[in-house]
Design an enzyme around this catalytic site. Structure first.
Site, PDB file in Angstrom:
ATOM      1  N   ARG A 148       2.095   3.528  -2.406  1.00 38.92           N
ATOM      2  CA  ARG A 148       1.358   4.040  -1.259  1.00 38.92           C
ATOM      3  C   ARG A 148       1.794   5.494  -1.065  1.00 38.92           C
ATOM      4  NH1 ARG A 148       3.503  -1.024   0.465  1.00 38.92           N
ATOM      5  NH2 ARG A 148       1.891  -2.596   0.876  1.00 38.92           N
ATOM      6  N   LYS A 172       5.960  -1.086   3.757  1.00 49.25           N
ATOM      7  CA  LYS A 172       5.584  -1.400   5.132  1.00 49.25           C
ATOM      8  C   LYS A 172       6.652  -2.272   5.787  1.00 49.25           C
ATOM      9  CE  LYS A 172       0.545  -1.099   4.732  1.00 49.25           C
ATOM     10  NZ  LYS A 172      -0.737  -1.825   4.891  1.00 49.25           N
ATOM     11  N   HIS A 244      -4.634   6.653  -2.496  1.00 52.71           N
ATOM     12  CA  HIS A 244      -4.742   5.203  -2.647  1.00 52.71           C
ATOM     13  C   HIS A 244      -5.587   4.823  -3.857  1.00 52.71           C
ATOM     14  CE1 HIS A 244      -2.863   2.232  -0.135  1.00 52.71           C
ATOM     15  NE2 HIS A 244      -3.857   1.399  -0.298  1.00 52.71           N
ATOM     16  N   HIS A 270       2.868  -6.626  -1.873  1.00 51.07           N
ATOM     17  CA  HIS A 270       2.016  -7.415  -0.983  1.00 51.07           C
ATOM     18  C   HIS A 270       2.715  -8.718  -0.615  1.00 51.07           C
ATOM     19  CE1 HIS A 270      -1.821  -5.374  -2.731  1.00 51.07           C
ATOM     20  NE2 HIS A 270      -1.271  -4.677  -1.762  1.00 51.07           N
ATOM     21  N   TYR A 279      -7.428  -6.121  -3.503  1.00 50.74           N
ATOM     22  CA  TYR A 279      -7.176  -4.807  -4.084  1.00 50.74           C
ATOM     23  C   TYR A 279      -7.785  -4.683  -5.476  1.00 50.74           C
ATOM     24  CZ  TYR A 279      -3.883  -2.128  -1.207  1.00 50.74           C
ATOM     25  OH  TYR A 279      -3.314  -1.341  -0.245  1.00 50.74           O
TER      26      TYR A 279
END
Length: 298
Positions: A148, A172, A244, A270, A279
């Site tokens: 990312r 994240k 991205h 993920h 994705y």
């Protein structure tokens, strides 16, 4: 408490209780602040505790004129989360968005680049400038590791474990993972470090940051967007791309060359493999190849 106080309390909850990243918290907050601006512009004085479904419907109707259904769905989801928090803290008894339907957006397949397009994009970088060597290393890292953009700009020198062939990525919610890094990507990072970064004046607090701007500080996400957009224009690439896009391309090219979804899921970071399936778009030609290669009745 006014709107600002409730928002700050909600932000603390997202950061401490849910462990969300700064970028995610900013996105959640932006939707609430957009609602606050709507209330001010329309002379509506109401607190988060008192606001009702009718007012929120008016807000969503006004937003629908400005954004696409996908963005509208994201705004509704973000506000539902905020009011759900207020219920959790016993500030409200009900969620005023409970009966408001989210627009159906369908499953949007991500845009990707071919290997040739990525090669052309990187080849268009002007290497005679200091920023050129840095930009080549950044794009090779984005595509080579499937990062990312927020993960790229926050990458530390201490996160590089080249002898082991991995880089440590903080994703994240500050969740960490180790991602394999190819010899080629390592090579371009080392060229940048040894010929450009080592001669840079690094500002205090950014000594461990890998990719630096001209002022010796961490690059912004917006700057990475601009670099890639300008390269796309330079090669007349007739696609709307972003950092991205390189992440999507990373996953797609791995899948097309035989990698399994579980491995791709781990590399992308993920939590759910369902996200990985969204994705990675599959074309029919590739599905046919999979059937012919692996089905017993081929």
């Amino acid at each position: 408490m006014n709107w600002s106080s409730y928002i700050k309390s909600y932000q603390s909850y997202l950061r401490i209780e849910r462990g969300l990243s700064k970028n995610t918290i900013e996105n959640y907050s932006f939707d609430i602040e957009r609602l606050c601006l709507f209330l001010i512009e329309n002379g509506i004085e109401v607190s988060p505790i008192q606001i009702e479904e009718e007012t929120l419907q008016q807000f969503i109707y006004s937003v629908s004129k400005e954004v696409n259904p996908r963005s509208q769905a994201r705004i509704i989801s973000g506000l539902k989360s905020f009011f759900g928090y207020l219920i959790f803290e016993d500030y409200r008894l009900n969620n005023p968005l409970e009966l408001i339907e989210t627009p159906k957006t369908g499953r949007k397949l991500p845009d990707t680049l071919t290997v040739d397009e990525i090669d052309n994009l990187i080849a268009a970088i002007e290497l005679r400038s200091n920023e050129g060597e840095r930009n080549r290393a950044m794009l090779e890292t984005l595509y080579g590791c499937g990062l990312r953009v927020s993960e790229l700009v926050s990458l530390k020198i201490s996160d590089l474990f080249f002898e082991e062939g991995f880089v440590k990525i903080t994703g994240k919610g500050n969740k960490q993972r180790f991602v394999p890094i190819s010899d080629l990507t390592q090579k371009y990072i080392q060229i940048y470090r040894n010929t450009i970064r080592t001669h840079s004046t690094v500002q205090k607090g950014f000594e461990d940051t890998l990719f630096l701007n001209r002022r010796g500080k961490q690059l912004t996400r917006a700057m990475i967007f601009t670099i890639i957009k300008n390269l796309a224009v330079k090669i007349d690439l007739n696609k709307t791309i972003s950092p991205h896009t390189l992440r999507h391309s990373f996953a797609t090219h791995l899948l097309e060359n035989g990698a399994d979804l579980r491995s791709i899921q781990l590399m992308l970071g993920h939590e759910s493999i369902t996200t990985t399936e969204i994705y990675v778009h599959l074309d029919r030609k590739f599905l046919t190849q999979v059937l012919n290669s692996f089905h017993p009745r081929k």
